[in-house]
Design an enzyme around this catalytic site. Structure first.
Site, PDB file in Angstrom:
ATOM      1  N   GLY A  14       0.674  -1.242   0.003  1.00 52.50           N
ATOM      2  CA  GLY A  14      -0.014  -0.030   0.093  1.00 52.50           C
ATOM      3  C   GLY A  14       0.763   1.222  -0.113  1.00 52.50           C
ATOM      4  O   GLY A  14       0.246   2.440   0.343  1.00 52.50           O
ATOM      5  N   ASN A  16       1.433   3.143  -2.516  1.00 52.69           N
ATOM      6  CA  ASN A  16       0.760   4.130  -3.321  1.00 52.69           C
ATOM      7  C   ASN A  16      -0.496   4.807  -2.452  1.00 52.69           C
ATOM      8  O   ASN A  16      -0.816   5.968  -2.565  1.00 52.69           O
ATOM      9  CB  ASN A  16       0.188   3.615  -4.575  1.00 52.69           C
ATOM     10  CG  ASN A  16       1.332   3.715  -5.820  1.00 52.69           C
ATOM     11  OD1 ASN A  16       1.973   4.927  -6.072  1.00 52.69           O
ATOM     12  ND2 ASN A  16       1.878   2.482  -6.471  1.00 52.69           N
ATOM     13  N   LEU A  93      -4.015  -6.668  -7.608  1.00 54.21           N
ATOM     14  CA  LEU A  93      -3.587  -7.817  -8.529  1.00 54.21           C
ATOM     15  C   LEU A  93      -4.805  -8.825  -8.857  1.00 54.21           C
ATOM     16  O   LEU A  93      -4.602  -9.965  -8.504  1.00 54.21           O
ATOM     17  CB  LEU A  93      -2.580  -8.601  -7.867  1.00 54.21           C
ATOM     18  CG  LEU A  93      -1.117  -7.703  -7.751  1.00 54.21           C
ATOM     19  CD1 LEU A  93      -0.189  -8.712  -7.109  1.00 54.21           C
ATOM     20  CD2 LEU A  93      -0.592  -7.062  -8.889  1.00 54.21           C
ATOM     21  N   ILE A  96     -10.231  -6.493 -13.176  1.00 53.00           N
ATOM     22  CA  ILE A  96     -11.437  -5.961 -12.966  1.00 53.00           C
ATOM     23  C   ILE A  96     -12.453  -6.578 -13.798  1.00 53.00           C
ATOM     24  O   ILE A  96     -12.255  -6.396 -15.221  1.00 53.00           O
ATOM     25  CB  ILE A  96     -11.376  -4.477 -13.350  1.00 53.00           C
ATOM     26  CG1 ILE A  96     -10.202  -3.772 -12.315  1.00 53.00           C
ATOM     27  CG2 ILE A  96     -12.813  -3.727 -12.678  1.00 53.00           C
ATOM     28  CD1 ILE A  96     -10.764  -4.268 -10.436  1.00 53.00           C
ATOM     29  N   ASN A 110      -5.865   3.428 -12.897  1.00 55.52           N
ATOM     30  CA  ASN A 110      -4.977   2.393 -12.510  1.00 55.52           C
ATOM     31  C   ASN A 110      -3.590   2.972 -12.725  1.00 55.52           C
ATOM     32  O   ASN A 110      -3.294   3.940 -13.510  1.00 55.52           O
ATOM     33  CB  ASN A 110      -4.841   0.924 -13.272  1.00 55.52           C
ATOM     34  CG  ASN A 110      -3.754   0.157 -12.871  1.00 55.52           C
ATOM     35  OD1 ASN A 110      -3.772  -0.481 -11.911  1.00 55.52           O
ATOM     36  ND2 ASN A 110      -3.253  -0.325 -13.911  1.00 55.52           N
ATOM     37  N   HIS A 112       0.414   1.866 -13.351  1.00 55.37           N
ATOM     38  CA  HIS A 112       1.191   0.891 -13.889  1.00 55.37           C
ATOM     39  C   HIS A 112       2.609   1.019 -13.776  1.00 55.37           C
ATOM     40  O   HIS A 112       3.190   2.330 -14.491  1.00 55.37           O
ATOM     41  CB  HIS A 112       0.778   0.448 -15.591  1.00 55.37           C
ATOM     42  CG  HIS A 112       1.466  -0.740 -15.951  1.00 55.37           C
ATOM     43  ND1 HIS A 112       1.255  -1.994 -15.430  1.00 55.37           N
ATOM     44  CD2 HIS A 112       2.567  -0.819 -16.827  1.00 55.37           C
ATOM     45  CE1 HIS A 112       1.934  -2.977 -15.964  1.00 55.37           C
ATOM     46  NE2 HIS A 112       2.957  -2.112 -16.980  1.00 55.37           N
ATOM     47  N   ASP A 153      -4.484  -2.750 -19.273  1.00 57.14           N
ATOM     48  CA  ASP A 153      -3.726  -1.666 -19.591  1.00 57.14           C
ATOM     49  C   ASP A 153      -3.665  -1.131 -20.745  1.00 57.14           C
ATOM     50  O   ASP A 153      -2.779  -0.372 -21.392  1.00 57.14           O
ATOM     51  CB  ASP A 153      -1.863  -2.173 -19.266  1.00 57.14           C
ATOM     52  CG  ASP A 153      -1.757  -2.847 -18.054  1.00 57.14           C
ATOM     53  OD1 ASP A 153      -2.559  -2.232 -17.041  1.00 57.14           O
ATOM     54  OD2 ASP A 153      -0.830  -3.698 -17.872  1.00 57.14           O
ATOM     55  N   GLU A 183       5.509   6.852  -9.358  1.00 61.36           N
ATOM     56  CA  GLU A 183       4.385   6.354  -8.877  1.00 61.36           C
ATOM     57  C   GLU A 183       3.733   7.474  -7.970  1.00 61.36           C
ATOM     58  O   GLU A 183       2.259   7.760  -7.911  1.00 61.36           O
ATOM     59  CB  GLU A 183       4.312   5.048  -8.392  1.00 61.36           C
ATOM     60  CG  GLU A 183       4.730   3.922  -9.686  1.00 61.36           C
ATOM     61  CD  GLU A 183       4.518   2.504  -9.083  1.00 61.36           C
ATOM     62  OE1 GLU A 183       3.850   2.273  -8.188  1.00 61.36           O
ATOM     63  OE2 GLU A 183       5.700   1.767  -9.384  1.00 61.36           O
TER      64      GLU A 183
END
Length: 214
Positions: A14, A16, A93, A96, A110, A112, A153, A183
């Site tokens: 976690g 991010n 991971l 969806i 998202n 990436h 993606d 990120e």
């Protein structure tokens, strides 16, 4: 002005999520609030980060259901109950399901860990992305925030930030640098832009509207 409701989905540590919570705490993201953190992993440290921040959590694992279809339906029901303005996939991971994407069009983003379209799609997640970048010998990598569509993606890109690869990098060292330099910066920024209604989807691309208060 009402704050946008954010649901953050995460599977691991976690970091991010923490970047998002920190930017909300310091006022950088002033028009959004995390109302739920959802994880497929009951042992994810992200859940502890959420609890420390006073954010409600939910654990929903595909392993707890007899079929993937049942899990997909349960995830949709949970998200509809939470009723977020934006769903943030921050190291989640789990694929969806299409019914969730259809229920929240243009409202799922998202992060990436590469410069899409490089090193993305099926099989590219976590350290595997950085291993592939080093194996290919690219000199620059980075991170991408994009909207989620029914591909892998493949949704419209919102923000990207490049990170230089250095001699002697290992996948772990590179992963950390991409998180710190890209990120943790562009994911909160994309959320901030969304909460300010400044992201416009134009077909398969996006445009950032100027800040009207600037």
């Amino acid at each position: 002005m009402d704050k946008k409701r954010l649901a953050v989905c995460v599977s691991g540590g976690g970091t991010n999520l923490q970047a998002i919570l920190d930017r909300i705490a310091d006022g950088t993201i002033s028009r959004g609030e995390v109302v739920r953190v959802i994880s497929n992993n009951p042992n994810a440290y992200a859940l502890e980060r959420a609890k420390k921040a006073g954010v409600e959590t939910s654990v929903l694992s595909p392993k707890s259901f007899e079929s993937r279809e049942e899990f997909n339906d349960a995830l949709l029901a949970l998200l509809q109950e939470v009723n977020p303005d934006l769903i943030v996939l921050a190291g989640y991971l789990v694929a969806i399901p299409p019914q969730v994407i259809r229920a929240f069009p243009g409202r799922i983003i998202n992060i990436h860990p590469s410069l899409i379209p490089s090193f993305c799609g099926k099989g590219y997640y976590g350290l595997k992305v950085h291993e592939a970048a080093l194996a290919r010998g690219v000199k620059v990598t980075g991170a991408t925030v994009h909207f989620v569509d029914e591909g892998m993606d493949s949704g419209p890109i919102i923000l990207q930030k490049a990170v230089a690869i250095q001699d002697g990098d290992t996948p772990e060292v590179l992963q950390r640098r991409v998180m710190e330099q890209a990120e943790w910066q562009i994911l909160p920024r994309a959320i901030e832009l969304f909460c300010e209604d400044r992201i416009e989807i134009k077909g398969h691309t996006t445009a950032i509207r100027p800040d009207q208060e600037a």
